[in-house]
Design a protein around this motif. Structure first.
Motif, PDB file in Angstrom:
ATOM      1  N   TRP A   1       0.827  -1.203   0.000  1.00  0.00           N
ATOM      2  CA  TRP A   1       0.000   0.000   0.000  1.00  0.00           C
ATOM      3  C   TRP A   1       0.869   1.264   0.000  1.00  0.00           C
ATOM      4  N   GLN A   2       1.911   1.268   0.805  1.00  0.00           N
ATOM      5  CA  GLN A   2       2.788   2.433   0.884  1.00  0.00           C
ATOM      6  C   GLN A   2       3.496   2.717  -0.444  1.00  0.00           C
TER       7      GLN A   2
ATOM      8  N   ARG B   1       0.495   3.847  -3.252  1.00  0.00           N
ATOM      9  CA  ARG B   1      -0.541   4.845  -2.986  1.00  0.00           C
ATOM     10  C   ARG B   1      -0.252   6.207  -3.592  1.00  0.00           C
ATOM     11  N   ARG B   2       0.981   6.540  -3.857  1.00  0.00           N
ATOM     12  CA  ARG B   2       1.310   7.857  -4.424  1.00  0.00           C
ATOM     13  C   ARG B   2       1.703   7.779  -5.895  1.00  0.00           C
TER      14      ARG B   2
ATOM     15  N   ARG C   1      -2.543   2.422  -8.496  1.00  0.00           N
ATOM     16  CA  ARG C   1      -3.094   2.677  -7.156  1.00  0.00           C
ATOM     17  C   ARG C   1      -4.238   1.723  -6.836  1.00  0.00           C
TER      18      ARG C   1
ATOM     19  N   ALA D   1      -4.050  -1.042  -3.944  1.00  0.00           N
ATOM     20  CA  ALA D   1      -5.006  -1.032  -2.832  1.00  0.00           C
ATOM     21  C   ALA D   1      -5.711  -2.373  -2.706  1.00  0.00           C
TER      22      ALA D   1
END
Length: 115
Positions: free
Chosen positions: A60-61, A64-65, A72, A76
């Motif tokens: 996720w880290q 996510r960006r 993304r 997720a």
């Protein structure tokens, strides 16, 4: 006048068809079923849940960006699946959902009638 039923039965109206065997390549399990079977057959190791949880948070880290919305979304989804796996173990999410108001009807084995 006598009534006659002129409607033939399904067995009389059908044309006999030869019975074919299922090809052997269709009887083999899918790759996903093979992975699940291998996962169920192996022994677990201590801390496996913590490792899967850390992997889910890491996925996720890292995603996510990202600029791409598809990355993304997939990140997720993968992170959610890994965190759910860490929370529920190998028995699946149904093991955890049994204790929620929505999952009261979930049993260990739905076809079983044992309590």
């Amino acid at each position: 006048m006598q009534e006659m039923n002129l409607m033939p039965t399904l067995a009389e109206a059908s044309v006999p068809m030869p019975v074919e065997q299922v090809p052997p390549e269709l009887e083999e399990p899918s790759p996903l079923q093979k992975i699940k079977a291998a996962d169920e057959a192996r022994d677990g190791f201590p801390g496996e849940h913590w490792l899967v949880l850390a992997l889910g948070v890491a996925v996720w880290q890292t995603t996510r960006r990202n600029r791409n919305w598809a990355v993304r979304t997939v990140g997720a989804f993968a992170a959610s699946a890994l965190v759910a796996r860490a929370a529920s173990g190998r028995d699946g999410l149904s093991k955890v959902l049994r204790y929620t108001p929505f999952g009261r009807g979930i049993r260990n084995c739905p076809p079983c009638e044992q309590k």
